[in-house]
Design a protein around this motif. Structure first.
Motif, PDB file in Angstrom:
ATOM      1  N   PRO A 172       0.793  -1.360  -0.118  1.00 36.58           N
ATOM      2  CA  PRO A 172       0.002  -0.200   0.048  1.00 36.58           C
ATOM      3  C   PRO A 172       0.866   1.373   0.008  1.00 36.58           C
ATOM      4  N   PHE A 173       0.424   2.432  -0.513  1.00 39.20           N
ATOM      5  CA  PHE A 173       0.865   3.555  -0.502  1.00 39.20           C
ATOM      6  C   PHE A 173       2.121   3.783  -1.799  1.00 39.20           C
ATOM      7  N   ALA A 174       2.496   2.668  -2.459  1.00 40.90           N
ATOM      8  CA  ALA A 174       3.605   2.717  -3.280  1.00 40.90           C
ATOM      9  C   ALA A 174       2.955   3.647  -4.414  1.00 40.90           C
ATOM     10  N   THR A 175       3.844   4.448  -4.981  1.00 37.50           N
ATOM     11  CA  THR A 175       3.415   5.381  -6.084  1.00 37.50           C
ATOM     12  C   THR A 175       3.779   5.038  -7.420  1.00 37.50           C
ATOM     13  N   ILE A 176       4.921   4.212  -7.474  1.00 36.28           N
ATOM     14  CA  ILE A 176       5.598   4.075  -8.893  1.00 36.28           C
ATOM     15  C   ILE A 176       5.955   2.497  -8.608  1.00 36.28           C
ATOM     16  N   PHE A 177       5.618   1.811  -9.757  1.00 38.89           N
ATOM     17  CA  PHE A 177       5.917   0.304  -9.683  1.00 38.89           C
ATOM     18  C   PHE A 177       6.816   0.232 -10.722  1.00 38.89           C
TER      19      PHE A 177
END
Length: 104
Positions: free
Chosen positions: A84-89
């Motif tokens: 959760p909360f990751a913005t770039i994968f």
């Protein structure tokens, strides 16, 4: 390059890489030791690199995001639903340049 080791939880660490104008954090199992480190040293947190989805590596992301609303959080795309909360994968062979340093 200077790397600071920040003890978290009872048996884990976050790693703060000191860059020209900010800190790049590797993993965050617990936010408050990281936040205290940043405040004590007057560092700016520019990004977090998550190595994987285990709670002792991502457990502090919610609190970091609450304290640093514009924070970029990088994570493996294969763990998209688990971080959760990751913005770039990122994919396995992707390269990222942050603060003049290349990560792959």
């Amino acid at each position: 390059m200077t790397v600071h080791i920040i003890p978290t939880l009872t048996d884990n660490y976050s790693y703060a890489i000191e860059a020209a104008d900010g800190i790049i954090l590797i993993d965050c199992g617990e936010a408050y030791p990281v936040i205290n480190f940043l405040k004590q040293n007057q560092f700016y947190l520019s990004a977090v690199l998550c190595t994987h989805h285990h709670p002792d590596h991502i457990g502090g992301l919610a609190d970091l995001k609450e304290n640093f609303s514009d924070l970029k959080i990088y994570a493996p795309r294969k763990n998209r639903d688990r971080i959760p909360f990751a913005t770039i994968f990122l994919e396995d062979d992707d390269k990222v340049v942050l603060r003049g340093m290349e990560f792959s």
